[in-house]
Design an enzyme around this catalytic site. Structure first.
Site, PDB file in Angstrom:
ATOM      1  N   GLU A 150       9.957  -9.120   2.894  1.00  0.00           N
ATOM      2  CA  GLU A 150       9.128 -10.325   2.777  1.00  0.00           C
ATOM      3  C   GLU A 150       9.938 -11.627   2.815  1.00  0.00           C
ATOM      4  O   GLU A 150       9.842 -12.452   1.897  1.00  0.00           O
ATOM      5  CB  GLU A 150       8.263 -10.241   1.507  1.00  0.00           C
ATOM      6  CG  GLU A 150       7.373  -9.007   1.533  1.00  0.00           C
ATOM      7  CD  GLU A 150       6.576  -8.772   0.246  1.00  0.00           C
ATOM      8  OE1 GLU A 150       6.663  -9.601  -0.687  1.00  0.00           O
ATOM      9  OE2 GLU A 150       5.863  -7.756   0.192  1.00  0.00           O
ATOM     10  N   ASN A 191      11.048  -5.984   6.538  1.00  0.00           N
ATOM     11  CA  ASN A 191       9.682  -5.538   6.253  1.00  0.00           C
ATOM     12  C   ASN A 191       8.869  -6.739   5.789  1.00  0.00           C
ATOM     13  O   ASN A 191       9.362  -7.538   4.982  1.00  0.00           O
ATOM     14  CB  ASN A 191       9.797  -4.494   5.118  1.00  0.00           C
ATOM     15  CG  ASN A 191       8.541  -3.713   4.847  1.00  0.00           C
ATOM     16  OD1 ASN A 191       7.937  -3.184   5.775  1.00  0.00           O
ATOM     17  ND2 ASN A 191       8.156  -3.609   3.574  1.00  0.00           N
ATOM     18  N   HIS A 227      -1.134  -4.437   4.859  1.00  0.00           N
ATOM     19  CA  HIS A 227      -2.097  -4.570   3.750  1.00  0.00           C
ATOM     20  C   HIS A 227      -3.318  -5.321   4.278  1.00  0.00           C
ATOM     21  O   HIS A 227      -3.330  -6.544   4.342  1.00  0.00           O
ATOM     22  CB  HIS A 227      -1.456  -5.314   2.579  1.00  0.00           C
ATOM     23  CG  HIS A 227      -0.375  -4.519   1.911  1.00  0.00           C
ATOM     24  ND1 HIS A 227      -0.626  -3.307   1.294  1.00  0.00           N
ATOM     25  CD2 HIS A 227       0.956  -4.742   1.773  1.00  0.00           C
ATOM     26  CE1 HIS A 227       0.511  -2.827   0.801  1.00  0.00           C
ATOM     27  NE2 HIS A 227       1.488  -3.671   1.085  1.00  0.00           N
ATOM     28  N   GLU A 256       3.228   0.129   4.724  1.00  0.00           N
ATOM     29  CA  GLU A 256       2.503   0.056   3.440  1.00  0.00           C
ATOM     30  C   GLU A 256       0.998  -0.021   3.686  1.00  0.00           C
ATOM     31  O   GLU A 256       0.278  -0.733   2.977  1.00  0.00           O
ATOM     32  CB  GLU A 256       2.959  -1.170   2.632  1.00  0.00           C
ATOM     33  CG  GLU A 256       4.459  -1.227   2.383  1.00  0.00           C
ATOM     34  CD  GLU A 256       4.887  -2.400   1.502  1.00  0.00           C
ATOM     35  OE1 GLU A 256       4.020  -3.038   0.870  1.00  0.00           O
ATOM     36  OE2 GLU A 256       6.110  -2.668   1.460  1.00  0.00           O
ATOM     37  N   ASP A 258      -2.814  -0.105   3.821  1.00  0.00           N
ATOM     38  CA  ASP A 258      -4.046   0.160   3.066  1.00  0.00           C
ATOM     39  C   ASP A 258      -5.086  -0.855   3.503  1.00  0.00           C
ATOM     40  O   ASP A 258      -4.753  -1.873   4.102  1.00  0.00           O
ATOM     41  CB  ASP A 258      -3.843   0.198   1.539  1.00  0.00           C
ATOM     42  CG  ASP A 258      -3.130  -0.995   0.951  1.00  0.00           C
ATOM     43  OD1 ASP A 258      -3.041  -2.042   1.610  1.00  0.00           O
ATOM     44  OD2 ASP A 258      -2.666  -0.878  -0.208  1.00  0.00           O
TER      45      ASP A 258
HETATM   46  O1  G2I Z   1       2.134  -5.419  -3.884  1.00  0.00           O
HETATM   47  C1  G2I Z   1       2.008  -4.389  -2.976  1.00  0.00           C
HETATM   48  C2  G2I Z   1       3.286  -4.159  -2.209  1.00  0.00           C
HETATM   49  C3  G2I Z   1       3.575  -5.340  -1.294  1.00  0.00           C
HETATM   50  N1  G2I Z   1       4.761  -5.109  -0.489  1.00  0.00           N
HETATM   51  C4  G2I Z   1       5.951  -4.767  -1.246  1.00  0.00           C
HETATM   52  C5  G2I Z   1       5.681  -3.628  -2.192  1.00  0.00           C
HETATM   53  O2  G2I Z   1       6.827  -3.374  -2.965  1.00  0.00           O
HETATM   54  C6  G2I Z   1       4.512  -3.925  -3.087  1.00  0.00           C
HETATM   55  O3  G2I Z   1       4.357  -2.789  -3.946  1.00  0.00           O
HETATM   56  C7  G2I Z   1       3.850  -3.059  -5.213  1.00  0.00           C
HETATM   57  C8  G2I Z   1       3.792  -1.782  -6.009  1.00  0.00           C
HETATM   58  O4  G2I Z   1       2.932  -0.864  -5.373  1.00  0.00           O
HETATM   59  C9  G2I Z   1       3.229  -2.084  -7.402  1.00  0.00           C
HETATM   60  O5  G2I Z   1       3.270  -0.918  -8.216  1.00  0.00           O
HETATM   61  O6  G2I Z   1       4.667  -3.957  -5.865  1.00  0.00           O
HETATM   62  C10 G2I Z   1       4.113  -4.375  -7.097  1.00  0.00           C
HETATM   63  C11 G2I Z   1       4.937  -5.488  -7.703  1.00  0.00           C
HETATM   64  O7  G2I Z   1       5.151  -6.515  -6.809  1.00  0.00           O
HETATM   65  C12 G2I Z   1       4.031  -3.195  -8.034  1.00  0.00           C
HETATM   66  O8  G2I Z   1       3.353  -3.552  -9.216  1.00  0.00           O
HETATM   67  C13 G2I Z   1       4.105  -3.538 -10.359  1.00  0.00           C
HETATM   68  C14 G2I Z   1       3.279  -4.168 -11.462  1.00  0.00           C
HETATM   69  O9  G2I Z   1       2.918  -5.466 -11.073  1.00  0.00           O
HETATM   70  C15 G2I Z   1       4.069  -4.208 -12.716  1.00  0.00           C
HETATM   71  O10 G2I Z   1       3.267  -4.687 -13.759  1.00  0.00           O
HETATM   72  C16 G2I Z   1       4.610  -2.819 -13.037  1.00  0.00           C
HETATM   73  O11 G2I Z   1       5.480  -2.883 -14.149  1.00  0.00           O
HETATM   74  O12 G2I Z   1       4.484  -2.237 -10.747  1.00  0.00           O
HETATM   75  C17 G2I Z   1       5.368  -2.260 -11.829  1.00  0.00           C
HETATM   76  C18 G2I Z   1       5.909  -0.854 -12.090  1.00  0.00           C
HETATM   77  O13 G2I Z   1       4.871   0.070 -12.280  1.00  0.00           O
END
Ligand code: G2I
Length: 596
Positions: A150, A191, A227, A256, A258
């Site tokens: 990003e 990415n 996304h 990614e 969805d």
């Molecule tokens: O946001 C969707 C994706 C966008 N592109 C980059 C990816 O890395 C991103 O993935 C998401 C994860 O799927 C989430 O699981 O990234 C988020 C954070 O930017 C992740 O969320 C975080 C929560 O916000 C936190 O509260 C939590 O502690 O996941 C953390 C671990 O479970």
């Protein structure tokens, strides 16, 4: 014979479009047949969910850790590296023959504050060290790295994060070179999201990619996060957009994918969503350098969407209950598959066994059973009361509520898999809810009470083994020959005649009498009772004294099994405790306990 069969298949395969063959196979298998992979994001906590991992491990041939390889997870303090969670994902992948997409080395988000707080002059060294250590740790184990994630704002300008602020846009080339040095065989990606179709942000990425290639910077691919949301149109010209990057000599991939929607979902929205997934899959298949697709988790159960976009969700291929959605079928069909889910799997799970009643109240029945097995994986169970499905469970227990007191119900359970195959029904069990006066009723004259413990390790074997003792709750001596005790049970199926024996009595088995009596009108948990009596040689009990241990055994004359858990007097305590459900009588009058 083998040669003939092979060439016949070869001819057929050449002459027939993949979609017309409607092959069965998992998404991973179907993609592999097209020279690609099909992956899913996953996270460590999800690996404890066995219905989930049954699908993750079989349906996909690539996985991406959603969080556990990010900077905050791996190097939360400068120089302190923790690979535990990332290693667990790699190990799952290795045991399921899956690729791993490493995600992600350099990103503005989930970046520990120590990095952002560094003086600008120290950021490059910290970044290079982080990449060297992490990509070095996973050397040879990841198929590709999202080296930089990003880098752009939506208008195509560079995101001014700690890395950009310290090094300008050259941080990207620096990061890619460091990653190549650390793991020469990993494919190195940049990415981003909102670059899936043409537009200002995709143009900025194209300019960057083309500059880096010209400069000979080690860049192997561009990741299109994908996304999407049905309330916005499908990105324009996805295929052409992918193709122009491929023409730079780069791999491209959806990393990614969805497709979210405003909740609640309905069949129209799910059909629209399926169409978005179909279009993205077709665009990838139309570009030979589109090497694969990853969904950002395959089930709505673990989607990131509801946390980030309140009121939106249902973005994935499987629903919250791990059942396939129209989007799954659309992707499978686009990949040349039958769309049936579970990769055309038509094998149902085995029927659940060992269905037993673990408890009843006046209004509920609790059940448990032994897990079914399946060639792909069991995703859940449906519970039936008679022929009505009353609920579903993903574990092997269920409580049916809202029932009527003193009523007998029959239950069966069926197992399901992701393809929608349903097992045969388990054998039925019956359970009778307790009487509604279970907490009230006539507590008796108070002259005697019974204490009970369960001496039986199995409630489903061929004997009932209560431990009983009678307590004199009055203030004067109690003549035991005037005392009787009733233990209530159901005979279940099989013989209706019984034998009771005394294994041990502190006052001597010879001083005890036993008989089994059938209730003229059966009650909840009771169609018979054991009546214990005492001979005159048993003597009398002083006030507050008890008879000591009386160990009794009941069997059917055909030695068939009981199902004791719904018996009125049954309880699970293995040390003596007061019970109201074994009754005591003095001269035939209820003295303690409550009759069913
Ligand atoms: O946001 C969707 C994706 C966008 N592109 C980059 C990816 O890395 C991103 O993935 C998401 C994860 O799927 C989430 O699981 O990234 C988020 C954070 O930017 C992740 O969320 C975080 C929560 O916000 C936190 O509260 C939590 O502690 O996941 C953390 C671990 O479970």
């Amino acid at each position: 014979m083998a040669t003939l069969a092979t060439s016949a298949f070869g001819l057929l395969a050449v002459g027939t479009a993949p979609s017309a063959l409607a092959a069965s196979g998992t998404l991973g298998q179907l993609a592999a047949a097209q020279g690609r992979y099909f992956g899913s994001a996953t996270d460590n906590s999800e690996l404890n969910d066995s219905p989930y991992t049954a699908i993750l491990g079989s349906e996909f041939n690539s996985i991406t850790p959603a969080n556990s390889m990010k900077w905050d997870a791996v190097e939360p303090q400068q120089g302190q590296f923790n690979y535990t969670n990332g290693d667990a994902i790699v190990s799952f992948a290795q045991s399921h023959n899956q690729k791993v997409r490493g995600h992600t080395l350099v990103w503005h988000s989930q970046l520990p504050s120590w990095v952002s707080n560094l003086p600008s002059s120290q950021v490059q060294a910290a970044m290079e060290n982080h990449i060297a250590k992490e990509a070095g740790h996973y050397k040879g184990k990841v198929y590709a790295w999202d080296v930089v994630n990003e880098p752009f704002n939506d208008d195509g300008s560079y995101r001014t994060d700690a890395f950009y602020n310290a090094m300008g846009k050259d941080y990207i080339a620096t990061a890619l070179k460091a990653a190549r040095a650390a793991d020469p065989s990993a494919k190195l990606y940049i990415n981003d999201y909102n670059i899936d179709g043409t537009g200002a942000k995709a143009d900025a990425m194209y300019q960057l990619a083309s500059d880096l290639k010209k400069q000979g910077v080690p860049l192997d691919g561009i990741g299109f996060q994908g996304h999407l949301a049905i309330q916005y149109s499908v990105p324009s010209n996805i295929q052409q957009n992918l193709q122009r990057f491929a023409d730079l000599g780069l791999d491209v991939a959806f990393t990614e994918l969805d497709v979210r929607m405003q909740l609640p979902s309905d069949s129209t929205k799910l059909a629209t969503q399926a169409d978005y997934y179909r279009q993205v899959t077709n665009a990838c298949l139309a570009v030979s350098r589109c090497v694969g697709m990853t969904v950002w988790d395959f089930t709505d159960k673990y989607s990131w969407v509801p946390n980030t976009f309140p009121g939106e969700g249902a973005a994935d291929l499987y629903d919250d209950n791990l059942q396939i959605k129209p989007a799954y079928t659309a992707v499978s069909n686009a990949l040349g598959g039958s769309g049936g889910g579970g990769g055309g799997d038509t094998t149902p799970p085995s029927a659940p066994s060992g269905l037993t009643v673990t408890g009843t109240t006046a209004t509920s029945v609790s059940l448990k059973w032994t897990a079914s097995t399946d060639n792909v994986g069991v995703t859940g169970y449906d519970v039936y009361r008679g022929s009505t499905k009353v609920g579903s469970a993903t574990s092997t227990s269920y409580t049916d509520t809202g029932l009527t007191a003193s009523t007998t119900y029959s239950y069966t359970v069926k197992a399901k898999d992701a393809a929608g195959n349903t097992s045969a029904a388990s054998s039925a069990v019956t359970a009778t809810t307790q009487s509604s006066d279970g907490g009230g009723g006539n507590p008796g004259t108070g002259a005697a009470k019974v204490q009970y413990k369960n001496n039986d390790t199995s409630p489903t074997d061929n004997q009932i083994k209560p431990g009983l003792r009678v307590v004199n709750t009055g203030s004067s001596s109690l003549d035991l020959s005037k005392v009787t005790v009733r233990y209530y049970f159901t005979g279940d199926s099989g013989a209706t005649t019984f034998t009771a024996s005394c294994d041990y009595a502190a006052i001597g088995c010879g001083n005890i009498t036993q008989k089994i009596v059938a209730l003229s009108s059966p009650k909840a948990g009771a169609d018979h009772y054991l009546e214990l009596g005492f001979t005159s040689a048993a003597g009398s009990l002083a006030a507050n004294a008890n008879t000591g241990d009386l160990q009794i055994r009941i069997n059917k004359t055909d030695w068939s099994n009981f199902s004791e858990t719904d018996d009125y007097s049954y309880a699970t305590n293995t040390s003596y405790a007061d019970t109201t459900k074994v009754t005591a009588y003095v001269n035939g009058t209820l003295a303690g306990g409550i009759e069913p």
